[in-house]
Design a protein around this motif. Sequence first.
Motif, PDB file in Angstrom:
ATOM      1  N   PHE A  97       0.811  -1.209   0.000  1.00  0.00           N
ATOM      2  CA  PHE A  97       0.000   0.000   0.000  1.00  0.00           C
ATOM      3  C   PHE A  97       0.850   1.267   0.000  1.00  0.00           C
ATOM      4  O   PHE A  97       1.896   1.335   0.651  1.00  0.00           O
ATOM      5  N   VAL A  98       0.350   2.257  -0.735  1.00  0.00           N
ATOM      6  CA  VAL A  98       0.906   3.605  -0.741  1.00  0.00           C
ATOM      7  C   VAL A  98      -0.242   4.549  -0.409  1.00  0.00           C
ATOM      8  O   VAL A  98      -1.351   4.411  -0.954  1.00  0.00           O
ATOM      9  N   ASP A  99       0.011   5.491   0.471  1.00  0.00           N
ATOM     10  CA  ASP A  99      -1.049   6.385   0.924  1.00  0.00           C
ATOM     11  C   ASP A  99      -1.566   7.260  -0.222  1.00  0.00           C
ATOM     12  O   ASP A  99      -0.984   7.295  -1.314  1.00  0.00           O
ATOM     13  N   ILE A 100      -2.654   7.951   0.034  1.00  0.00           N
ATOM     14  CA  ILE A 100      -3.354   8.703  -1.015  1.00  0.00           C
ATOM     15  C   ILE A 100      -3.122  10.208  -0.889  1.00  0.00           C
ATOM     16  O   ILE A 100      -2.689  10.711   0.153  1.00  0.00           O
ATOM     17  N   HIS A 101      -3.440  10.898  -1.952  1.00  0.00           N
ATOM     18  CA  HIS A 101      -3.386  12.362  -1.955  1.00  0.00           C
ATOM     19  C   HIS A 101      -4.632  12.886  -1.250  1.00  0.00           C
ATOM     20  O   HIS A 101      -5.753  12.462  -1.561  1.00  0.00           O
ATOM     21  N   PRO A 102      -4.499  13.829  -0.329  1.00  0.00           N
ATOM     22  CA  PRO A 102      -5.661  14.269   0.459  1.00  0.00           C
ATOM     23  C   PRO A 102      -6.693  15.058  -0.337  1.00  0.00           C
ATOM     24  O   PRO A 102      -7.841  15.181   0.112  1.00  0.00           O
ATOM     25  N   GLU A 103      -6.323  15.572  -1.488  1.00  0.00           N
ATOM     26  CA  GLU A 103      -7.264  16.369  -2.286  1.00  0.00           C
ATOM     27  C   GLU A 103      -7.878  15.547  -3.423  1.00  0.00           C
ATOM     28  O   GLU A 103      -9.094  15.551  -3.620  1.00  0.00           O
ATOM     29  N   PHE A 104      -7.037  14.831  -4.169  1.00  0.00           N
ATOM     30  CA  PHE A 104      -7.526  14.051  -5.312  1.00  0.00           C
ATOM     31  C   PHE A 104      -8.088  12.695  -4.891  1.00  0.00           C
ATOM     32  O   PHE A 104      -8.863  12.088  -5.635  1.00  0.00           O
ATOM     33  N   LEU A 105      -7.654  12.173  -3.740  1.00  0.00           N
ATOM     34  CA  LEU A 105      -8.075  10.887  -3.159  1.00  0.00           C
ATOM     35  C   LEU A 105      -7.513   9.678  -3.898  1.00  0.00           C
ATOM     36  O   LEU A 105      -7.796   8.544  -3.528  1.00  0.00           O
ATOM     37  N   THR A 106      -6.731   9.911  -4.938  1.00  0.00           N
ATOM     38  CA  THR A 106      -6.074   8.824  -5.657  1.00  0.00           C
ATOM     39  C   THR A 106      -4.711   8.543  -5.012  1.00  0.00           C
ATOM     40  O   THR A 106      -4.246   9.296  -4.156  1.00  0.00           O
ATOM     41  N   ASP A 259     -22.708  23.657   2.581  1.00  0.00           N
ATOM     42  CA  ASP A 259     -21.866  24.607   3.313  1.00  0.00           C
ATOM     43  C   ASP A 259     -20.429  24.100   3.343  1.00  0.00           C
ATOM     44  O   ASP A 259     -20.048  23.328   4.228  1.00  0.00           O
ATOM     45  N   PHE A 260     -19.628  24.553   2.403  1.00  0.00           N
ATOM     46  CA  PHE A 260     -18.249  24.084   2.315  1.00  0.00           C
ATOM     47  C   PHE A 260     -17.295  24.884   3.201  1.00  0.00           C
ATOM     48  O   PHE A 260     -16.077  24.763   3.056  1.00  0.00           O
ATOM     49  N   THR A 261     -17.834  25.654   4.133  1.00  0.00           N
ATOM     50  CA  THR A 261     -16.969  26.192   5.183  1.00  0.00           C
ATOM     51  C   THR A 261     -16.693  25.139   6.248  1.00  0.00           C
ATOM     52  O   THR A 261     -15.727  25.239   7.000  1.00  0.00           O
ATOM     53  N   ARG A 262     -17.540  24.098   6.320  1.00  0.00           N
ATOM     54  CA  ARG A 262     -17.377  23.018   7.294  1.00  0.00           C
ATOM     55  C   ARG A 262     -17.157  21.660   6.628  1.00  0.00           C
ATOM     56  O   ARG A 262     -16.958  20.655   7.305  1.00  0.00           O
ATOM     57  N   LEU A 263     -17.217  21.631   5.340  1.00  0.00           N
ATOM     58  CA  LEU A 263     -17.055  20.397   4.576  1.00  0.00           C
ATOM     59  C   LEU A 263     -15.980  20.591   3.513  1.00  0.00           C
ATOM     60  O   LEU A 263     -15.655  21.734   3.145  1.00  0.00           O
ATOM     61  N   LYS A 264     -15.454  19.463   2.995  1.00  0.00           N
ATOM     62  CA  LYS A 264     -14.544  19.512   1.863  1.00  0.00           C
ATOM     63  C   LYS A 264     -15.071  18.600   0.764  1.00  0.00           C
ATOM     64  O   LYS A 264     -15.824  17.663   1.043  1.00  0.00           O
ATOM     65  N   LYS A 265     -14.674  18.891  -0.451  1.00  0.00           N
ATOM     66  CA  LYS A 265     -15.028  18.008  -1.555  1.00  0.00           C
ATOM     67  C   LYS A 265     -13.769  17.593  -2.305  1.00  0.00           C
ATOM     68  O   LYS A 265     -12.717  18.213  -2.172  1.00  0.00           O
ATOM     69  N   MET A 266     -13.898  16.547  -3.069  1.00  0.00           N
ATOM     70  CA  MET A 266     -12.779  16.028  -3.857  1.00  0.00           C
ATOM     71  C   MET A 266     -12.361  17.041  -4.914  1.00  0.00           C
ATOM     72  O   MET A 266     -13.204  17.693  -5.539  1.00  0.00           O
ATOM     73  N   THR A 267     -11.059  17.180  -5.110  1.00  0.00           N
ATOM     74  CA  THR A 267     -10.528  18.025  -6.172  1.00  0.00           C
ATOM     75  C   THR A 267     -10.400  17.203  -7.442  1.00  0.00           C
ATOM     76  O   THR A 267      -9.755  16.147  -7.447  1.00  0.00           O
ATOM     77  N   LEU A 268     -11.004  17.676  -8.504  1.00  0.00           N
ATOM     78  CA  LEU A 268     -10.940  16.968  -9.784  1.00  0.00           C
ATOM     79  C   LEU A 268      -9.632  17.327 -10.488  1.00  0.00           C
ATOM     80  O   LEU A 268      -9.251  18.504 -10.555  1.00  0.00           O
ATOM     81  N   ARG A 269      -8.955  16.302 -11.000  1.00  0.00           N
ATOM     82  CA  ARG A 269      -7.675  16.552 -11.667  1.00  0.00           C
ATOM     83  C   ARG A 269      -7.890  17.336 -12.960  1.00  0.00           C
ATOM     84  O   ARG A 269      -8.865  17.122 -13.681  1.00  0.00           O
ATOM     85  N   GLN A 270      -6.972  18.255 -13.224  1.00  0.00           N
ATOM     86  CA  GLN A 270      -7.060  19.066 -14.442  1.00  0.00           C
ATOM     87  C   GLN A 270      -7.028  18.174 -15.682  1.00  0.00           C
ATOM     88  O   GLN A 270      -6.499  17.065 -15.658  1.00  0.00           O
ATOM     89  N   ASN A 271      -7.609  18.682 -16.757  1.00  0.00           N
ATOM     90  CA  ASN A 271      -7.665  17.995 -18.060  1.00  0.00           C
ATOM     91  C   ASN A 271      -8.567  16.766 -18.030  1.00  0.00           C
ATOM     92  O   ASN A 271      -8.413  15.845 -18.834  1.00  0.00           O
ATOM     93  N   THR A 272      -9.524  16.764 -17.084  1.00  0.00           N
ATOM     94  CA  THR A 272     -10.469  15.661 -16.959  1.00  0.00           C
ATOM     95  C   THR A 272     -11.859  16.095 -17.367  1.00  0.00           C
ATOM     96  O   THR A 272     -12.335  17.158 -16.956  1.00  0.00           O
ATOM     97  N   THR A 273     -12.510  15.297 -18.182  1.00  0.00           N
ATOM     98  CA  THR A 273     -13.954  15.431 -18.396  1.00  0.00           C
ATOM     99  C   THR A 273     -14.595  14.348 -17.551  1.00  0.00           C
ATOM    100  O   THR A 273     -14.456  13.152 -17.831  1.00  0.00           O
ATOM    101  N   TRP A 274     -15.284  14.766 -16.504  1.00  0.00           N
ATOM    102  CA  TRP A 274     -15.786  13.852 -15.481  1.00  0.00           C
ATOM    103  C   TRP A 274     -17.146  13.301 -15.879  1.00  0.00           C
ATOM    104  O   TRP A 274     -17.836  13.845 -16.755  1.00  0.00           O
ATOM    105  N   ASN A 275     -17.572  12.216 -15.209  1.00  0.00           N
ATOM    106  CA  ASN A 275     -18.854  11.587 -15.539  1.00  0.00           C
ATOM    107  C   ASN A 275     -19.894  11.707 -14.422  1.00  0.00           C
ATOM    108  O   ASN A 275     -20.965  11.115 -14.527  1.00  0.00           O
ATOM    109  N   TYR A 276     -19.579  12.430 -13.357  1.00  0.00           N
ATOM    110  CA  TYR A 276     -20.542  12.671 -12.261  1.00  0.00           C
ATOM    111  C   TYR A 276     -21.012  11.352 -11.644  1.00  0.00           C
ATOM    112  O   TYR A 276     -22.195  11.147 -11.404  1.00  0.00           O
TER     113      TYR A 276
END
Length: 357
Positions: A97-106, A259-276
Amino acid sequence: MINVTKTFFPPLDEYIVQLERIWKNQWLTNRGELVLELEKKIKDFLGVNSILITNNGTIPLQIAVKLLGNQGEIITTPFSYVATTASILWENSTPVFVDIHPEFLTIDETKIEAEITDKTTAILATHVFGNPCNIEYIEQLALKYGLKVIYDAAHCFGVTYLNKSIFEFGDISTCSFHATKLFHTGEGGAIFCNDNDLMHKIYYSHNFGHNGPLDFHGLGINGKISELQAAMGLATLPYIDYIIEERKNVVQYYTSNLDFTRLKKMTLRQNTTWNYSYYPIIFESETQLLKVQKVLNENNIFPRRYFYPSLNKVNYVEYSEMPISERISQTILCLPLSHELECNILEKIVSLINSNI
């Protein structure tokens, strides 16, 4: 009851049209007309060079590890569905195992090289929630050390990265067509591979190793999808743009109103067209998550803790500390997301979360 997702059911009459073809052909399995047609249509829709559809989304991982893992050490992520790690162990390889990136989660690509040994044979990385890994970095490492790259792209139907299908990267990419996914065949999956020789091995590996009815290329298992599953895929595929668009609307509502002052969301990597495909939110603490989850459940709303626990903590692997994955897994919750979430339900979900954080 509002669950974390809702399976798309195509119009029944359109599904029956596909079933009637099966009855007419009198052919249920062994790559019949519907399976071949579905492969071609998916290939054209995604713009990929090759595809083999299978009876579920785990068989592709197992075949990939069998062919590329060579019973060695496979560097992987602890933040994924359990099938990722289980496939490595099932095929007598060892997950590292290798730990994950805290923003991208990958997987944190900068921590991979330190774990490479003379026993390392492959990297198996997950595009988490359809969010691509740092593909360029991983593939440069693989080239430097002569490693194979497998991408668990179970969540990635329709995702593009650098204007290419996400399935075009790596030695092998896999996908799930489970009923919970955007595109589904009830149960099902797919393998993508651009190397013709390797694709030949993948093909016979999913069909008992057959080389015709009485001869064998080599060892294989049964990964074949049935005509009944392909019928569901053929009836569902024409609606995939609609499904993605409706889910996009839900994602935009959450993003605009939580309310994202108390929550965080995943950061989407640049150059990505996401599928929701998923909508994860990260709380400040597990206590806060459990409080919100309880309130939502009391209102017949059932989000899910994807992915919990961190896979380095399951009881059939040797534990190694992964602080970021462990923290994220304790504090992340995927909210209901489907093509059929009405505005009043979304308002209720957001209100309950915002008033309880």
